[in-house]
Design a protein around this motif. Structure first.
Motif, PDB file in Angstrom:
ATOM      1  N   TYR A   1      63.001   4.638  31.617  1.00  0.00           N
ATOM      2  CA  TYR A   1      61.944   5.350  30.927  1.00  0.00           C
ATOM      3  C   TYR A   1      60.654   5.396  31.752  1.00  0.00           C
ATOM      4  CZ  TYR A   1      65.162   4.723  27.080  1.00  0.00           C
ATOM      5  OH  TYR A   1      66.289   4.741  26.299  1.00  0.00           O
TER       6      TYR A   1
ATOM      7  N   SER B   1      62.120   9.679  24.665  1.00  0.00           N
ATOM      8  CA  SER B   1      63.489   9.600  24.155  1.00  0.00           C
ATOM      9  C   SER B   1      63.552  10.394  22.866  1.00  0.00           C
ATOM     10  CB  SER B   1      63.901   8.145  23.898  1.00  0.00           C
ATOM     11  OG  SER B   1      63.398   7.699  22.654  1.00  0.00           O
TER      12      SER B   1
ATOM     13  N   SER C   1      58.355   9.657  21.633  1.00  0.00           N
ATOM     14  CA  SER C   1      59.673   9.643  20.998  1.00  0.00           C
ATOM     15  C   SER C   1      59.585  10.091  19.544  1.00  0.00           C
ATOM     16  CB  SER C   1      60.287   8.237  21.083  1.00  0.00           C
ATOM     17  OG  SER C   1      60.445   7.847  22.433  1.00  0.00           O
TER      18      SER C   1
END
Length: 276
Positions: free
Chosen positions: A243, A128, A81
């Motif tokens: 996720y 993400s 991320s």
């Protein structure tokens, strides 16, 4: 395995590039705001009358969020991320902000769709774009409320401030961009926080071992029998977060490519569900 990780990194970089294009080419020139921390960074930069600082502000906002994600979500997930945030910051610095048209509606739609493709691809491959995604995930686990609730709260604040600071018309165009973003992300990747996965396989024991080696999730194994083939199999039932879907899909493909897998939305979970 190495190629899988390389492909994942390349997709994250490509997703960051699309997000940067959405901001610098479409949304920033029109004063239309993206969702999450990208929109918040845009808004702060606009109030400071320094739109070119959007990338730097985004990076600064994500530093404490990265620390939170490292402690509460997962180290590998947080690393990917933060890579997305770094690349987005880099692309925002090198892509020029250029006005293409005076049609704000076109800016809103194309900006929202382009951003959504970048975000959706990043999520689909197990990472993400940082920021609100991580905060919403942590809050959802603490308060047991849908992730969408927290996205709605932050995005509502962005819309209200945009409407007060500029004309109400800008807030309405921001709503158009956010709607386009949400709809496209829903097509590319699920927005649901928890998912129930049912896997019918003749290699249940190997799958159980492989899944436990990669994910910290409980599995319920139920005897199953093919109605047509009459072959005895097992069905593995488990609840995961969105996720973890990417890693689970690849684990199943590696161990049993012929396994039948059904993934459905989970509204809520009662009983033990590991949250760290």
């Amino acid at each position: 395995m190495v190629w899988t990780e390389i492909r994942k990194i390349l997709i994250i970089i490509f997703g960051a590039l699309l997000n940067a294009i959405a901001l610098n080419v479409f949304l920033i020139p029109a004063n239309v705001y993206a969702s999450g921390f990208s929109g918040a960074s845009q808004l702060i930069a606009t109030i400071l009358e320094q739109p070119g600082l959007t990338g730097i502000i985004l990076f600064i906002l994500n530093i404490p969020v990265t620390i939170l994600g490292w402690k509460k979500v997962g180290k590998l997930f947080t690393i990917y991320s933060f890579l997305s945030v770094i690349m987005l910051t880099f692309f925002l610095e090198i892509i020029p902000i250029v006005e293409q048209t005076e049609d704000i509606l076109l800016y809103s739609v194309f900006g929202g769709v382009t951003s959504a493709i970048g975000v959706g691809l990043t999520m689909k491959f197990g990472a993400s774009t940082g920021g609100m995604d991580i905060i919403a995930m942590v809050l959802s686990r603490m308060k047991d409320k849908p992730v969408g609730t927290y996205f709605f709260i932050l995005n509502s604040l962005i819309i209200v401030i945009a409407g007060v600071y500029f004309e109400p018309e800008k807030a309405l165009y921001t709503l158009v961009a956010l709607y386009a973003t949400t709809r496209v992300i829903d097509v590319i990747h699920t927005r649901h926080e928890k998912l129930t996965v049912m896997i019918v396989s003749s290699k249940a024991e190997e799958l159980e071992a492989a899944i436990h080696a990669r994910l910290v999730r409980g599995i319920t194994t139920v005897p199953a029998r093919g109605a047509f083939s009459k072959e005895d199999k097992n069905m593995l039932v488990m609840v995961i977060t969105r996720y973890e879907l990417y890693d689970l899909e690849h684990t199943i493909r590696e161990v049993d490519p012929n396994a039948f897998t059904n993934v459905v939305q989970t509204t809520s979970v009662f009983g033990f569900f590991r949250k760290d």
